[in-house]
Design a protein around this motif. Structure first.
Motif, short mmCIF file in Angstrom:
data_model
loop_
_atom_site.label_atom_id
_atom_site.label_comp_id
_atom_site.label_asym_id
_atom_site.label_seq_id
_atom_site.Cartn_x
_atom_site.Cartn_y
_atom_site.Cartn_z
N GLY A 32 48.56 10.98 58.07
CA GLY A 32 49.03 11.41 56.75
C GLY A 32 49.53 10.26 55.90
O GLY A 32 49.23 10.18 54.70
N THR A 33 50.26 9.35 56.52
CA THR A 33 50.78 8.19 55.78
C THR A 33 49.66 7.27 55.32
O THR A 33 49.69 6.74 54.21
CB THR A 33 51.78 7.41 56.65
OG1 THR A 33 52.77 8.31 57.15
CG2 THR A 33 52.47 6.33 55.83
N VAL A 36 48.12 8.90 52.32
CA VAL A 36 48.95 8.73 51.13
C VAL A 36 48.81 7.32 50.57
O VAL A 36 48.69 7.12 49.36
CB VAL A 36 50.43 9.03 51.46
CG1 VAL A 36 51.33 8.61 50.30
CG2 VAL A 36 50.62 10.51 51.76
N GLN A 40 47.36 6.14 46.86
CA GLN A 40 48.15 5.34 45.92
C GLN A 40 47.31 4.30 45.20
O GLN A 40 47.61 3.93 44.06
CB GLN A 40 49.29 4.63 46.67
CG GLN A 40 50.36 5.55 47.22
CD GLN A 40 51.18 6.20 46.13
OE1 GLN A 40 51.50 5.57 45.13
NE2 GLN A 40 51.54 7.46 46.33
N SER A 57 54.28 5.01 50.56
CA SER A 57 53.96 5.95 51.65
C SER A 57 55.11 6.14 52.62
O SER A 57 55.17 7.15 53.33
CB SER A 57 52.72 5.47 52.40
OG SER A 57 52.97 4.27 53.10
N TYR A 60 57.02 9.40 52.52
CA TYR A 60 56.41 10.55 53.19
C TYR A 60 56.44 10.38 54.70
O TYR A 60 56.62 11.35 55.44
CB TYR A 60 54.97 10.72 52.70
CG TYR A 60 54.88 10.94 51.21
CD1 TYR A 60 54.99 12.23 50.67
CD2 TYR A 60 54.72 9.87 50.32
CE1 TYR A 60 54.93 12.43 49.30
CE2 TYR A 60 54.66 10.08 48.95
CZ TYR A 60 54.76 11.36 48.45
OH TYR A 60 54.72 11.56 47.10
N SER A 118 48.67 2.36 57.35
CA SER A 118 48.80 2.53 55.90
C SER A 118 48.27 1.32 55.15
O SER A 118 47.56 1.45 54.15
CB SER A 118 50.28 2.75 55.53
OG SER A 118 50.79 3.89 56.17
#
Length: 237
Positions: A32-33, A36, A40, A57, A60, A118
């Motif tokens: 999920g990160t 995100v 971005q 991120s 979150y 990320s």
């Protein structure tokens, strides 16, 4: 045979590995990160750099680490496991220390993977935006700070879970302090900067107040864990 920190940590690690929720939490947090961070740099206006995407991120990612910290403690209160643990390790401070050390070991690995994933996701989405400044010492400091913050906010959640002894309530309390209250208070008073999440942001947002932010966050951790130790040793299981 007398329990040692190593024995307690080994037992706690087995418990965490046996919880499907822990594996699921870490997996979803990493994926999920990363998602995100990618959004971005590709979503309008699409001008975020990879390092900026990682910083964004983290807000979150902390959801997953708060849950991980709470699970490391509160999962035993759902049944009678806490009674079994106390029979096996009568020294409550030793048991509490073992839980904290085990959480830190698991969370440190999870945080490193989360931040790295990320960055890779953001970089792959916009490779042209990755310059020397992002991968140099300053950029590495941001990534290390982001990972440290995630580990520490989860450790704070673990302390609250020890006091509250209920998974949902501990989650709500920590997330309120980390994500709900600060945005409201920051528009009203500068004292909002002394809340754990606002202070912790200084670890990874290139702020000149890094040391002050770290000191405030560690003060919160010290108070929370002293209160948790007192509650854990004085109350009935």
């Amino acid at each position: 045979m007398e329990s040692t920190v190593v024995n307690v940590c080994a037992a706690e690690l087995i418990k965490l590995r046996g919880l499907r929720a822990v594996t699921l939490t870490i997996g979803l947090t990493v994926l999920g990160t990363a998602g995100v961070a990618m959004l971005q740099v590709i979503a309008p206006p699409g001008n975020a750099t990879a390092a900026e995407a990682v910083r964004a991120s983290v807000q979150y990612a902390q959801l997953g680490f708060v849950l991980l910290g709470v699970l490391s403690v509160a999962s035993e209160y759902d049944g009678s496991q806490i009674h079994t643990s106390l029979v096996s390790v009568p020294n409550r401070l030793l048991l509490l220390a073992g839980k904290a050390v085990t959480y830190l070991a698991v969370a440190a690995v999870a945080a490193a993977v989360t931040v790295a994933a990320s960055y890779v996701a953001a970089r792959s989405a916009k490779p042209a935006d990755v310059g020397p400044a992002e991968v140099g010492p300053a950029g590495l400091g941001t990534f290390v700070g982001a990972a440290a913050y995630l580990v520490l906010i989860g450790l704070f959640a673990a302390a609250l879970a020890t006091i509250i002894r209920q998974l949902i309530a501990a989650m709500v309390a920590t997330l309120a302090l980390a994500m709900v209250v600060p945005p409201v208070l920051v528009t009203i008073t500068r004292w909002a900067d002394y809340l754990p999440s606002r202070a912790g942001m200084r670890l990874y947002d290139d702020s000149p107040d890094l040391l002050r932010g770290a000191a405030v966050l560690f003060a919160w951790l010290a108070i929370a864990h002293l209160a948790a130790a007192a509650a854990f040793t004085q109350r009935d299981a």
